[in-house]
Design a protein around this motif. Sequence first.
Motif, PDB file in Angstrom:
ATOM      1  N   TYR A   1      72.694  59.392  99.792  1.00 24.54           N
ATOM      2  CA  TYR A   1      72.669  59.433 101.244  1.00 24.54           C
ATOM      3  C   TYR A   1      71.452  60.123 101.847  1.00 24.54           C
ATOM      4  CZ  TYR A   1      77.571  58.556 100.134  1.00 24.54           C
ATOM      5  OH  TYR A   1      78.731  58.046  99.610  1.00 24.54           O
ATOM      6  N   ILE A   2      70.745  60.938 101.074  1.00 23.14           N
ATOM      7  CA  ILE A   2      69.625  61.683 101.653  1.00 23.14           C
ATOM      8  C   ILE A   2      68.363  61.460 100.837  1.00 23.14           C
ATOM      9  CG2 ILE A   2      71.124  63.455 102.635  1.00 23.14           C
ATOM     10  CD1 ILE A   2      70.311  65.319 100.370  1.00 23.14           C
ATOM     11  N   THR A   3      67.249  61.843 101.409  1.00 25.73           N
ATOM     12  CA  THR A   3      65.962  61.671 100.740  1.00 25.73           C
ATOM     13  C   THR A   3      65.811  62.659  99.588  1.00 25.73           C
ATOM     14  OG1 THR A   3      64.846  63.244 102.203  1.00 25.73           O
ATOM     15  CG2 THR A   3      64.891  60.921 102.901  1.00 25.73           C
ATOM     16  N   ALA A   4      64.932  62.326  98.669  1.00 19.27           N
ATOM     17  CA  ALA A   4      64.640  63.232  97.559  1.00 19.27           C
ATOM     18  C   ALA A   4      64.070  64.547  98.069  1.00 19.27           C
ATOM     19  CB  ALA A   4      63.656  62.552  96.595  1.00 19.27           C
ATOM     20  N   ALA A   5      63.264  64.490  99.117  1.00 21.38           N
ATOM     21  CA  ALA A   5      62.650  65.700  99.665  1.00 21.38           C
ATOM     22  C   ALA A   5      63.699  66.658 100.215  1.00 21.38           C
ATOM     23  CB  ALA A   5      61.653  65.328 100.754  1.00 21.38           C
ATOM     24  N   LEU A   6      64.634  66.134 101.005  1.00 19.52           N
ATOM     25  CA  LEU A   6      65.684  66.978 101.577  1.00 19.52           C
ATOM     26  C   LEU A   6      66.590  67.529 100.476  1.00 19.52           C
ATOM     27  CD1 LEU A   6      67.157  68.187 103.957  1.00 19.52           C
ATOM     28  CD2 LEU A   6      68.344  66.010 104.295  1.00 19.52           C
ATOM     29  N   GLU A   7      66.898  66.708  99.489  1.00 16.84           N
ATOM     30  CA  GLU A   7      67.734  67.163  98.368  1.00 16.84           C
ATOM     31  C   GLU A   7      67.102  68.355  97.680  1.00 16.84           C
ATOM     32  OE1 GLU A   7      68.342  66.757  93.802  1.00 16.84           O
ATOM     33  OE2 GLU A   7      66.561  66.601  95.079  1.00 16.84           O
ATOM     34  N   ARG A   8      65.808  68.283  97.425  1.00 19.46           N
ATOM     35  CA  ARG A   8      65.118  69.355  96.703  1.00 19.46           C
ATOM     36  C   ARG A   8      65.095  70.635  97.525  1.00 19.46           C
ATOM     37  NH1 ARG A   8      64.016  71.347  91.776  1.00 19.46           N
ATOM     38  NH2 ARG A   8      61.849  71.944  91.479  1.00 19.46           N
TER      39      ARG A   8
ATOM     40  N   ILE B   1      63.393  61.698  92.084  1.00 18.34           N
ATOM     41  CA  ILE B   1      62.651  60.431  92.190  1.00 18.34           C
ATOM     42  C   ILE B   1      63.239  59.412  91.235  1.00 18.34           C
ATOM     43  CG2 ILE B   1      60.381  59.366  92.110  1.00 18.34           C
ATOM     44  CD1 ILE B   1      60.701  61.643  94.189  1.00 18.34           C
ATOM     45  N   PHE B   2      63.513  59.824  89.996  1.00 15.96           N
ATOM     46  CA  PHE B   2      64.110  58.928  89.013  1.00 15.96           C
ATOM     47  C   PHE B   2      65.479  58.431  89.483  1.00 15.96           C
ATOM     48  CE2 PHE B   2      61.579  61.387  85.601  1.00 15.96           C
ATOM     49  CZ  PHE B   2      60.532  60.477  85.665  1.00 15.96           C
TER      50      PHE B   2
ATOM     51  N   PRO C   1      59.665  72.024  95.653  1.00 17.62           N
ATOM     52  CA  PRO C   1      59.957  71.246  96.861  1.00 17.62           C
ATOM     53  C   PRO C   1      58.750  70.488  97.396  1.00 17.62           C
ATOM     54  CG  PRO C   1      60.938  73.416  97.000  1.00 17.62           C
ATOM     55  CD  PRO C   1      60.052  73.435  95.797  1.00 17.62           C
ATOM     56  N   VAL C   2      57.587  71.127  97.374  1.00 18.03           N
ATOM     57  CA  VAL C   2      56.376  70.453  97.867  1.00 18.03           C
ATOM     58  C   VAL C   2      56.046  69.244  97.005  1.00 18.03           C
ATOM     59  CG1 VAL C   2      53.917  70.727  98.315  1.00 18.03           C
ATOM     60  CG2 VAL C   2      55.475  72.600  98.825  1.00 18.03           C
ATOM     61  N   LEU C   3      56.180  69.406  95.694  1.00 18.34           N
ATOM     62  CA  LEU C   3      55.904  68.298  94.782  1.00 18.34           C
ATOM     63  C   LEU C   3      56.881  67.149  95.009  1.00 18.34           C
ATOM     64  CD1 LEU C   3      55.183  70.280  91.487  1.00 18.34           C
ATOM     65  CD2 LEU C   3      53.522  69.010  92.867  1.00 18.34           C
ATOM     66  N   THR C   4      58.165  67.470  95.199  1.00 15.51           N
ATOM     67  CA  THR C   4      59.152  66.410  95.421  1.00 15.51           C
ATOM     68  C   THR C   4      58.886  65.675  96.728  1.00 15.51           C
ATOM     69  OG1 THR C   4      60.822  67.637  94.165  1.00 15.51           O
ATOM     70  CG2 THR C   4      61.608  65.894  95.607  1.00 15.51           C
ATOM     71  N   ILE C   5      58.523  66.414  97.781  1.00 20.51           N
ATOM     72  CA  ILE C   5      58.163  65.762  99.047  1.00 20.51           C
ATOM     73  C   ILE C   5      56.984  64.814  98.830  1.00 20.51           C
ATOM     74  CG2 ILE C   5      57.189  66.174 101.341  1.00 20.51           C
ATOM     75  CD1 ILE C   5      58.827  68.764 101.436  1.00 20.51           C
ATOM     76  N   LEU C   6      55.990  65.279  98.094  1.00 17.95           N
ATOM     77  CA  LEU C   6      54.811  64.453  97.822  1.00 17.95           C
ATOM     78  C   LEU C   6      55.169  63.239  96.984  1.00 17.95           C
ATOM     79  CD1 LEU C   6      51.727  64.087  97.999  1.00 17.95           C
ATOM     80  CD2 LEU C   6      51.532  65.509  95.943  1.00 17.95           C
ATOM     81  N   PHE C   7      55.957  63.437  95.914  1.00 22.20           N
ATOM     82  CA  PHE C   7      56.336  62.325  95.043  1.00 22.20           C
ATOM     83  C   PHE C   7      57.232  61.331  95.777  1.00 22.20           C
ATOM     84  CE2 PHE C   7      55.939  65.439  91.249  1.00 22.20           C
ATOM     85  CZ  PHE C   7      54.564  65.228  91.210  1.00 22.20           C
ATOM     86  N   GLY C   8      58.109  61.854  96.650  1.00 22.42           N
ATOM     87  CA  GLY C   8      58.952  60.960  97.437  1.00 22.42           C
ATOM     88  C   GLY C   8      58.137  60.071  98.359  1.00 22.42           C
ATOM     89  N   TRP C   9      57.089  60.633  98.907  1.00 19.82           N
ATOM     90  CA  TRP C   9      56.185  59.859  99.777  1.00 19.82           C
ATOM     91  C   TRP C   9      55.425  58.807  98.972  1.00 19.82           C
ATOM     92  CZ3 TRP C   9      50.568  60.711 100.288  1.00 19.82           C
ATOM     93  CH2 TRP C   9      49.994  59.960 101.315  1.00 19.82           C
ATOM     94  N   ILE C  10      54.967  59.175  97.775  1.00 18.69           N
ATOM     95  CA  ILE C  10      54.159  58.267  96.956  1.00 18.69           C
ATOM     96  C   ILE C  10      55.012  57.169  96.322  1.00 18.69           C
ATOM     97  CG2 ILE C  10      52.723  58.088  94.876  1.00 18.69           C
ATOM     98  CD1 ILE C  10      51.740  60.933  95.448  1.00 18.69           C
ATOM     99  N   PHE C  11      56.133  57.554  95.688  1.00 24.98           N
ATOM    100  CA  PHE C  11      56.886  56.602  94.862  1.00 24.98           C
ATOM    101  C   PHE C  11      58.060  55.951  95.579  1.00 24.98           C
ATOM    102  CE2 PHE C  11      54.994  59.616  91.805  1.00 24.98           C
ATOM    103  CZ  PHE C  11      54.297  58.724  91.007  1.00 24.98           C
ATOM    104  N   LEU C  12      58.574  56.596  96.631  1.00 31.28           N
ATOM    105  CA  LEU C  12      59.748  56.057  97.315  1.00 31.28           C
ATOM    106  C   LEU C  12      59.458  55.597  98.736  1.00 31.28           C
ATOM    107  CD1 LEU C  12      62.342  58.786  96.197  1.00 31.28           C
ATOM    108  CD2 LEU C  12      61.952  56.544  95.140  1.00 31.28           C
ATOM    109  N   GLY C  13      58.258  55.903  99.240  1.00 29.16           N
ATOM    110  CA  GLY C  13      57.921  55.537 100.605  1.00 29.16           C
ATOM    111  C   GLY C  13      58.637  56.379 101.639  1.00 29.16           C
TER     112      GLY C  13
END
Length: 298
Positions: free
Chosen positions: A96-103, A25-26, A260-272
């Motif tokens: 190139y990819i989302t934080a969720a996919l990276e994690r 996310i950072f 991974p679940v947390l990163t998916i959630l944080f990506g949705w909240i902070f990165l849209g």
Amino acid sequence: MLRLTQASGFAFAVLGAVCFSFKAIFVKLAYRYGVDAETLLALRMGYALPFFIAMGISVSRREPRPLSHRDLGMLGVLGLTGYYLASYLDFLGLHYITAALERLILFIYPTLVVILSAVFLKKPLARALYLPMGLCYLGIALAVGHDLDPAHAGSNVLLGCALVFGSTLSYALYLMLSGEEVKTLGATRVAAFASTIACLLSLAQFAVMRPLANLVQPWQVHALGLAMALVSTVLPIWLIAVAMRRIGAGPTSMIGTLGPVLTILFGWIFLGESLGTIQLVGATLVIAGVLLIGRKKA
């Protein structure tokens, strides 16, 4: 007293998973200011370097055994593979990819450790591991398919996946090689020295590839670099180490599957970033596969 120790151990493990999950996310937030991967990695490692040096000095005082030339050489290899190269490829992939996919891709490292150990250390690959490994890669395939959808994807998604997979492979190689060093030197000492070497390599790479003026960045980039150094690098290493001492490696690893679940959630909240059903199914399969591998290896 025992219950309090165990409760605090679980709390440290959860907090460590949360801190690790914020790293991508950072990075994604910093990229919005136009900073390149080499400069951002140098900022992260530069801010983290004093803490790792202090950690190394502290643990060396408690561990009087001097480092041999072989130890120094192995620590150099571990710093190169586990912290420098893995971090650099990861930062490049996040372009190139989302934080969720990276994690999710990073999280399959146990499967690569098993494969590398079978190839290089001649450890037999048990048939019981085929199913959980298959679940992991099926989950990744679903997540990649989600991001390849034009409605969700950026450009060069496959390139980003390849770079992050290279990061995961480098980290798995580090884990495979670090086993003997951890036994003789201790996990904290290995982490401190290998991380210090990785920081120096990252700063040297920046000096070669980028002008010094690149360090003049908006305050937000420096703040995010400092957050990566403290919140997603130094702090979780300490939290996980304490958690492992208090509740053991098994429970700590299981709590780490929250990542991974947390990163998916944080990506949705902070990165849209999008939060789709297929993506969640893919994450579930990856987590299930990793948990099964952990049980089989145990």
